[in-house]
Scaffold this active site. Structure first.
Site, PDB file in Angstrom:
ATOM      1  N   TYR A   1       3.868  10.609 -11.346  1.00 25.79           N
ATOM      2  CA  TYR A   1       2.893   9.156 -10.235  1.00 25.79           C
ATOM      3  C   TYR A   1       1.783   8.152 -10.900  1.00 25.79           C
ATOM      4  O   TYR A   1       2.158   6.675 -10.799  1.00 25.79           O
ATOM      5  CB  TYR A   1       1.835   9.911  -9.662  1.00 25.79           C
ATOM      6  N   ASN A  34       0.695  -1.220  -0.316  1.00 26.03           N
ATOM      7  CA  ASN A  34       0.266  -0.200  -0.340  1.00 26.03           C
ATOM      8  C   ASN A  34       0.934   1.538  -0.206  1.00 26.03           C
ATOM      9  O   ASN A  34       0.260   2.408  -0.425  1.00 26.03           O
ATOM     10  CB  ASN A  34      -0.818  -0.205   0.721  1.00 26.03           C
ATOM     11  N   LYS A  57       2.621   3.794 -11.003  1.00 24.89           N
ATOM     12  CA  LYS A  57       1.123   3.478 -11.329  1.00 24.89           C
ATOM     13  C   LYS A  57       0.857   2.437 -12.060  1.00 24.89           C
ATOM     14  O   LYS A  57       0.326   1.039 -12.449  1.00 24.89           O
ATOM     15  CB  LYS A  57      -0.594   3.906 -10.408  1.00 24.89           C
ATOM     16  N   SER A 101      -2.773   1.166  -6.872  1.00 22.30           N
ATOM     17  CA  SER A 101      -2.035   1.849  -8.152  1.00 22.30           C
ATOM     18  C   SER A 101      -3.407   3.053  -8.198  1.00 22.30           C
ATOM     19  O   SER A 101      -3.161   3.559  -6.752  1.00 22.30           O
ATOM     20  CB  SER A 101      -2.868   1.343  -9.410  1.00 22.30           C
ATOM     21  N   SER A 102      -3.948   3.649  -8.602  1.00 19.69           N
ATOM     22  CA  SER A 102      -4.760   4.825  -8.961  1.00 19.69           C
ATOM     23  C   SER A 102      -5.965   4.942  -9.794  1.00 19.69           C
ATOM     24  O   SER A 102      -5.305   4.951 -11.093  1.00 19.69           O
ATOM     25  CB  SER A 102      -4.240   5.716  -8.573  1.00 19.69           C
TER      26      SER A 102
END
Ligand code: NAP
Length: 254
Positions: A161, A96, A165, A145-146
């Site tokens: 970023y 995480n 991811k 991930s996002s």
């Protein structure tokens, strides 16, 4: 146990970056569902101690906290050895911990690249490599991930970023095939905006309102609205979900 609970009794879960935010909510949820939990933090000892107290309040001696920088190879090596000693095994690995940096291409330096990719890609990769031989049949790997990695209106300053991811989502696909014969699943969670320190950092109230309004519910997600899916993937109910990236965003992106 609530209706969304999985029986994790006898399992050991390691959650990187679990002193605050989404990681802390995952640690609480997995502990409530019966797992022993290894909490991890890099600097915020007080926050880690609070999470640890809470978990040991659910069941005594059910949690330990280990300080380790999981963005470095040495930190990961030390952490994996200490984690295996804590309860004698690890069944559930939740990668995480991560960092967000906002810079467009022209502003990005080599240091920025290393900072973001070490925390978001290198650490999760090598921690998984070190613990993989110890994961038992039925083990679980859950990456982070996002939703930004899928979002059409992606802001241009999320270059590093989103790139990091993207790498994590590809690790998920490939490792699901690699670990499958050992009956170990590998999945990934891609949250939308969740109300944590990471999300709020450097954002004026007006911008936070803007993000709230992008959700059908006109609010941000809460960390404990992400932890339920992690528990599902970690438990017996998740055995046939493998190699997937699950968007958890309240409909922010559909
Ligand atoms: P957060 O509020 O910034 O919390 C970060 C946690 O990670 C803290 O416990 C921190 O420990 C720990 N950490 C940071 N760097 C570390 C390192 N090098 N080694 C060990 N621990 C480290 O983050 P969050 O919002 O909960 O995000 C968690 C994950 O969800 C991240 O992968 C993030 O990319 C992803 N995500 C978040 C959102 C969002 O809106 N919040 C959206 C999409 C995806 P200390 O307390 O010691 O600093």
């Amino acid at each position: 146990m609530s209706s969304t609970s999985q029986n994790l009794t006898g399992k050991v879960a390691l959650v990187t970056g679990s002193s605050r935010g989404i990681g802390a909510a995952i640690a609480r949820k997995l502990a409530k569902d019966g797992a022993n939990v290894i909490v991890n933090y890099v600097s915020n000892e007080k926050a880690a101690a609070e999470v640890l107290n809470e978990l040991n309040g659910i069941r005594t001696k059910s949690a330990v906290a280990i300080k380790a920088d999981v963005s470095t190879f040495e930190g990961v090596k030390k952490f994996s050895a200490e984690a295996l000693k804590a309860f004698g095994k690890v069944d559930i690995l939740v990668l995480n911990a991560g960092i967000l940096q906002n810079k467009v291409l022209s502003e990005v330096s080599e240091e920025d690249y290393d900072l973001v990719f070490n925390a978001n890609v290198k650490g999760p990769l090598f921690l998984t490599q070190m613990l993989a031989p110890h994961l038992p049949e039925g083990g679980r790997v859950i990456f982070f991930s996002s939703t930004l990695a899928h979002f059409s209106s992606v802001p241009t300053n999320t270059l590093l970023y989103c790139g990091s991811k993207g790498a994590i989502e590809q690790f998920t696909r490939v490792l699901a095939k690699d670990f499958g014969p050992r009956q170990i699943t590998v999945n990934c969670i891609a949250p939308g905006p969740i109300d944590t320190d990471m999300f709020r950092k450097d954002k004026p109230e007006q911008l936070i309102k803007f993000f709230e309004n992008l959700h059908p519910q006109k609010r941000l997600g809460q960390p404990d609205e992400v932890s339920g899916i992690v528990a599902l993937l970690a438990g017996p109910g998740g055995s046939w979900i493998n190699g997937q990236t699950v968007k958890v965003n309240g409909g922010y992106s559909v």
